[in-house]
Design a protein around this motif. Structure first.
Motif, PDB file in Angstrom:
ATOM      1  N   SER A  33       0.819  -1.214   0.000  1.00  0.00           N
ATOM      2  CA  SER A  33       0.000   0.000   0.000  1.00  0.00           C
ATOM      3  C   SER A  33       0.853   1.265   0.000  1.00  0.00           C
ATOM      4  O   SER A  33       0.349   2.354  -0.224  1.00  0.00           O
ATOM      5  CB  SER A  33      -0.920   0.005   1.230  1.00  0.00           C
ATOM      6  OG  SER A  33      -0.162  -0.025   2.421  1.00  0.00           O
ATOM      7  N   PHE A  34       2.160   1.119   0.267  1.00  0.00           N
ATOM      8  CA  PHE A  34       3.047   2.269   0.263  1.00  0.00           C
ATOM      9  C   PHE A  34       4.376   1.877  -0.375  1.00  0.00           C
ATOM     10  O   PHE A  34       4.937   0.831  -0.043  1.00  0.00           O
ATOM     11  CB  PHE A  34       3.290   2.776   1.687  1.00  0.00           C
ATOM     12  CG  PHE A  34       4.278   3.928   1.764  1.00  0.00           C
ATOM     13  CD1 PHE A  34       3.893   5.212   1.434  1.00  0.00           C
ATOM     14  CD2 PHE A  34       5.594   3.699   2.158  1.00  0.00           C
ATOM     15  CE1 PHE A  34       4.799   6.264   1.491  1.00  0.00           C
ATOM     16  CE2 PHE A  34       6.510   4.746   2.231  1.00  0.00           C
ATOM     17  CZ  PHE A  34       6.100   6.032   1.891  1.00  0.00           C
ATOM     18  N   SER A  35       4.854   2.701  -1.266  1.00  0.00           N
ATOM     19  CA  SER A  35       6.136   2.432  -1.912  1.00  0.00           C
ATOM     20  C   SER A  35       7.041   3.641  -1.731  1.00  0.00           C
ATOM     21  O   SER A  35       6.754   4.721  -2.261  1.00  0.00           O
ATOM     22  CB  SER A  35       5.938   2.142  -3.406  1.00  0.00           C
ATOM     23  OG  SER A  35       7.183   1.934  -4.024  1.00  0.00           O
ATOM     24  N   PRO A  36       8.146   3.496  -0.976  1.00  0.00           N
ATOM     25  CA  PRO A  36       9.039   4.632  -0.730  1.00  0.00           C
ATOM     26  C   PRO A  36       9.590   5.262  -2.010  1.00  0.00           C
ATOM     27  O   PRO A  36       9.837   6.465  -2.063  1.00  0.00           O
ATOM     28  CB  PRO A  36      10.166   4.020   0.105  1.00  0.00           C
ATOM     29  CG  PRO A  36       9.595   2.789   0.703  1.00  0.00           C
ATOM     30  CD  PRO A  36       8.597   2.275  -0.286  1.00  0.00           C
ATOM     31  N   SER A  37       9.755   4.455  -3.062  1.00  0.00           N
ATOM     32  CA  SER A  37      10.347   4.987  -4.289  1.00  0.00           C
ATOM     33  C   SER A  37       9.437   5.997  -4.979  1.00  0.00           C
ATOM     34  O   SER A  37       9.890   6.776  -5.818  1.00  0.00           O
ATOM     35  CB  SER A  37      10.681   3.850  -5.254  1.00  0.00           C
ATOM     36  OG  SER A  37       9.512   3.149  -5.623  1.00  0.00           O
TER      37      SER A  37
END
Length: 396
Positions: A33-37
């Motif tokens: 649900s979250f992608s740092p990139s």
């Protein structure tokens, strides 16, 4: 939302999220649900951060940076900037693996829903794989990593009102959760029991249980260990939204079952007891054979005795209907099988840690107020679904 842990984490990464033996998605690979990139404001926490030291449960501030590969000279000078090593964060029955990440957290105001506040450099777990855990947790313990701690509200408090379990799969209804001044203001009419301080687990919330009452019977006395700690810090009753059912010491649990059996005239459903592991299941007459989940009427619950928890400071919480016995399936032949959803502490839990746990199932339709400023916890039975509607938490 877990009052029994500190770390807030989300499914995270550039690939799939690996969820092993979790309730909602059996052995499925889900999209993170979250992608740092994709976030220009996201970055890995430093190995020298107090949050990194905390998540690794280290009493030596050099340890995480040593694992990260920092040299002794940079450790001594405290100028190693390597990222915090990956962690394994354990729960009662499960574990998650991830890395500490920071980003901007945006929270919404209660008085003006359109108003938001941004928390820069909020620290959370970027978790890529889990075992027997839900799809993300908001940690509400007392530790520095917890959500209220990072928001600066550990000196104030928070409140929650869990909607009934029948709404669990309804995506249109959310349980009210309030953090900050609004959670504890104008709440003096509630019954408050003191928050006990555990020398062993200072980041957890403890209360003291004095007795239990079944129906109109006389109160069942409980062991002293449920309201005080021994010299090692064992004892007390942990109040934990992350534990589903309330757990009682084996002796008290057995005593409670005996009292309940003496006042319920209906036949036992021992096959269901064997299959589910619950101590008492009964075949209760019901008024409908409709397969809808709404047929478990109040009338069915009225055929069963009430249970009241008596906490310190003369606080008596009568469990709302549906918080002790719950239907195990649709009615058949004008009967429905309902089981007592309380459990005994495991054998290996009796010797250390809390003497009992007050779980989230028994907190349904109860406003629970954590007044951290005055170190007390308040209870008030409430229709949490109606409260959610009044706060605009229903989707239409």
């Amino acid at each position: 939302m877990d009052t029994g842990s500190d770390l807030t984490w989300v499914p995270c990464g550039n690939l799939s999220f690996d969820c092993m033996d979790c309730d909602d998605h059996r052995n499925n690979k889900l999209m993170a649900s979250f992608s740092p990139s994709y976030s220009s404001s996201s970055f890995r926490d430093s190995c020298a951060s107090p949050f990194c030291i905390d998540v690794h449960s280290s009493d030596n501030s050099y340890d995480p940076c040593t694992v990260a590969g920092c040299s002794l000279s940079t450790l001594v000078k405290a100028n190693c900037s390597r990222p915090c090593p990956s962690f394994a964060y354990t729960y009662g029955d499960g574990v998650v693996v991830g890395s500490l990440t920071r980003d901007i957290l945006r929270v919404h105001g209660s008085s003006s829903p359109g108003v938001t506040r941004e928390i820069p450099k909020f620290c959370f777990g970027c978790v890529g794989s889990t075992y027997r855990e839900p799809i993300g947790i908001a940690g509400f313990g007392k530790g520095p990593l917890s959500l209220p701690s990072q928001l600066g509200y550990l000196q104030k408090g928070f409140s929650h009102c869990f909607v009934a379990f029948k709404f669990a799969n309804n995506p249109n209804i959310s349980s009210p959760l309030v953090v900050g001044d609004l959670a504890i203001s104008s709440k003096d009419h509630l019954q408050f029991t003191p928050m006990l301080k555990s020398p062993m687990y200072p980041n957890y919330y403890y209360i003291g249980l004095e007795g239990l009452t079944v129906g109109n019977s006389s109160a069942t006395k409980v062991p002293l260990s449920l309201r005080e700690f021994d010299s090692l810090g064992n004892g007390g009753m942990l109040i934990d939204s992350g534990t589903t059912y309330t757990h009682l010491p084996q002796s008290l649990y057995s005593q409670l079952l005996s009292v309940i059996q003496s006042v319920i005239p209906y036949p036992r459903a021992k096959d269901v007891e064997a299959r589910t592991g619950f101590g008492l299941c009964y075949k209760i007459p019901c008024t409908s054979n409709n397969n809808s989940s709404t047929i478990f009427t109040d009338h069915d619950d009225l055929l069963l005795p009430t249970i009241t928890f008596h906490f310190l400071n003369n606080v008596s919480l009568l469990l709302p209907q549906g918080n002790h016995f719950y239907a195990m399936g649709a009615p058949s032949n004008s009967t429905v099988v309902k089981c007592l959803l309380l459990q005994s502490m495991d054998d290996d839990e009796n010797e250390y840690g809390p003497a009992g746990v007050f779980g989230s199932f028994q907190q349904q339709n109860v406003e629970v107020v954590y007044d951290l400023e005055k170190e007390r916890i308040g209870f008030q039975p409430m229709d949490c679904a109606s409260a959610a509607a009044s706060q605009g938490l229903h989707k239409t």
